[in-house]
Design a protein around this motif. Structure first.
Motif, PDB file in Angstrom:
ATOM      1  N   GLN A 268      44.835  57.219  35.912  1.00 39.52           N
ATOM      2  CA  GLN A 268      45.906  58.042  36.491  1.00 39.52           C
ATOM      3  C   GLN A 268      45.336  59.125  37.407  1.00 39.52           C
ATOM      4  N   MET A 269      44.260  59.765  36.974  1.00 38.26           N
ATOM      5  CA  MET A 269      43.663  60.835  37.793  1.00 38.26           C
ATOM      6  C   MET A 269      43.091  60.263  39.083  1.00 38.26           C
ATOM      7  N   GLU A 270      42.481  59.090  38.949  1.00 37.67           N
ATOM      8  CA  GLU A 270      41.906  58.432  40.132  1.00 37.67           C
ATOM      9  C   GLU A 270      43.010  58.152  41.152  1.00 37.67           C
ATOM     10  N   ARG A 271      44.137  57.637  40.658  1.00 38.96           N
ATOM     11  CA  ARG A 271      45.256  57.314  41.549  1.00 38.96           C
ATOM     12  C   ARG A 271      45.814  58.582  42.188  1.00 38.96           C
ATOM     13  N   ARG A 272      45.934  59.618  41.405  1.00 41.05           N
ATOM     14  CA  ARG A 272      46.520  60.872  41.925  1.00 41.05           C
ATOM     15  C   ARG A 272      45.580  61.539  42.933  1.00 41.05           C
ATOM     16  N   ARG A 273      44.296  61.506  42.649  1.00 35.88           N
ATOM     17  CA  ARG A 273      43.329  62.089  43.573  1.00 35.88           C
ATOM     18  C   ARG A 273      43.379  61.344  44.908  1.00 35.88           C
ATOM     19  N   GLN A 274      43.417  60.007  44.819  1.00 33.07           N
ATOM     20  CA  GLN A 274      43.428  59.188  46.027  1.00 33.07           C
ATOM     21  C   GLN A 274      44.705  59.426  46.842  1.00 33.07           C
ATOM     22  N   TYR A 275      45.809  59.564  46.137  1.00 24.99           N
ATOM     23  CA  TYR A 275      47.094  59.788  46.813  1.00 24.99           C
ATOM     24  C   TYR A 275      47.061  61.122  47.573  1.00 24.99           C
ATOM     25  N   LEU A 276      46.512  62.114  46.904  1.00 25.79           N
ATOM     26  CA  LEU A 276      46.394  63.440  47.526  1.00 25.79           C
ATOM     27  C   LEU A 276      45.491  63.357  48.765  1.00 25.79           C
ATOM     28  N   LEU A 277      44.361  62.698  48.596  1.00 25.23           N
ATOM     29  CA  LEU A 277      43.419  62.574  49.702  1.00 25.23           C
ATOM     30  C   LEU A 277      44.038  61.788  50.867  1.00 25.23           C
ATOM     31  N   ASP A 278      44.687  60.662  50.551  1.00 27.48           N
ATOM     32  CA  ASP A 278      45.312  59.855  51.610  1.00 27.48           C
ATOM     33  C   ASP A 278      46.361  60.675  52.357  1.00 27.48           C
TER      34      ASP A 278
END
Ligand SMILES: Cc1ncc(COP(=O)(O)O)c(C=O)c1O
Length: 384
Positions: A268-278
């Motif tokens: 979940q954190m990986e997905r959220r971090r990536q979403y923020l970065l994207d």
């Protein structure tokens, strides 16, 4: 108007500083506040408090794959780190303490202070532009007689994950002691104390929904960890002082969650971090510079420099607009000092002062981050 102001949505992106309590953890703490006994007393109230402490010891041990008797509770990771380093300096015949130049201040400042004593040798291991360690430098320090090497599992500012198992193996080839500070890894990455093989590991639980002011030393069988304090027999004499039962009950609850949920939280954190970065890349594109090792990192941390914007200006305006972030470095006399971590990576002071750390927690969705992206983008554009 005031009503609207008060209702402004806040986005908390500072989990590496600390995190909100999980509801289960909060309930466990509240329940334990009713525990009246001193865990060392032999009466029933004392025994009830003791039961809470011993259950937490077993639960934490399971969460990190360690024997229960290896767990010593402390008042947090800062205290635990101080204990490892200061007792090593005090009780070792010719202490030579080595740490990386990107350790948390609770390691680095202690090593610097100990180094001022004539009888203690110290050395800081350099890192490269991405904050990576060169194991050859660790080896050199061991060749030169290092007696203890302290290396963090994961960095709180840039999120780098270090090759701790390799470091432990290397250190043991030279019969030296290896200390691993796992504070940022707890609950975020798989953590097996048995597999790691370190002599001593330190952690706290408040970066992952646990209470602040409680942590642990995890000691390998046969390793003699002296006490830093005197005045009590608690924790088998290794950490005197009446146990903080409510905080330990909270540690128990969060450790239980970690056992069940760490792999899910990581995803979940990986997905959220990536979403923020994207989201940020889509709107700010080439003006963003990512810092740290993107190949070996925590699932939740972004260290970003925005072109032409100081971290201080960014953080202040983001805070006013509802986003809590951090520069990852100390705030002295109202101004933000450049981070020792980013300086150690070879950035100059002005470049280092541009670092902004965004650290997310787990959660089911990602859409809640849209608001955070909008706030960050509009504020950074205004400051550019
Ligand atoms: C890597 C690391 N070590 C140690 C600490 C100190 O932990 P505590 O707040 O429990 O004293 C922190 C917290 O900022 C950290 O990130």
């Amino acid at each position: 108007m005031y009503g609207k102001l008060l209702m402004m949505q806040r986005f908390y992106l500072d989990w590496n500083a600390t995190s909100p309590l999980w509801p289960e953890v909060k309930d466990a703490i509240i329940k334990a506040l009713d525990s009246v006994g001193n865990a060392s007393s032999i009466h029933q109230e004392g025994q009830q408090a003791r039961a809470i402490v011993e259950r937490a010891r077993r639960t934490l041990a399971r969460a990190i794959d360690a024997p229960a008797q290896s767990v010593i509770f402390t008042g947090g990771a800062t205290e635990a780190n101080n204990q490892v380093l200061r007792t090593h300096a005090k009780y070792t015949r010719k202490p030579f303490i080595v740490c990386t130049s990107v350790e948390h201040p609770s390691v680095i400042e202690v090593v610097e202070e100990l180094g001022k004593q004539k009888r203690v040798r110290t050395r800081m291991i350099k890192v490269d532009r991405l904050g990576r360690l060169d194991l050859e430098d660790v080896k050199q320090a061991l060749e030169d007689g290092a007696t203890l090497v302290s290396v963090m599992f994961a960095n709180n500012e840039i999120g780098n994950v270090y090759p701790v198992k390799e470091v432990v193996e290397l250190v043991h080839q030279y019969d030296a002691i290896c200390h691993v500070d796992a504070t940022q890894a707890f609950g975020r990455l798989p953590l097996s104390f048995r597999e790691l093989g370190a002599d001593v590991m330190t952690l706290s639980v408040h970066k992952m929904g646990g209470p602040k002011g409680v942590g642990a030393l995890i000691i390998k069988e046969g390793f003699i960890q002296e006490s830093m304090l005197a005045g009590g027999h608690q924790e088998r004499g290794r950490r005197p002082g009446t146990e903080n039962v409510p905080a330990i009950a909270g540690l128990d609850a969060v450790s239980k969650l970690v056992q069940e949920k760490q792999p899910l939280w990581r995803e979940q954190m990986e997905r959220r971090r990536q979403y923020l970065l994207d989201g940020l890349l889509a709107k700010l594109g080439g003006t963003i510079e990512l810092r740290g090792d993107q190949d070996a990192r925590l699932p939740n941390t972004l260290n970003i420099a925005f072109e032409g914007v100081t971290g201080e200006d960014a953080l202040l305006s983001l805070d006013l607009a509802g986003v809590s972030a951090s520069s990852g470095s100390a705030c002295t006399a109202g101004s933000i000092e450049p981070s020792h971590v980013v300086l150690a990576m070879g950035f100059d002071s002005a470049e280092a002062k541009r670092s902004v750390r965004l650290s997310v927690g787990p959660g089911e969705g990602v859409e809640d981050l849209d608001g955070a992206v909008d706030v960050i983008v509009s504020n950074i554009r205004r400051l550019m």
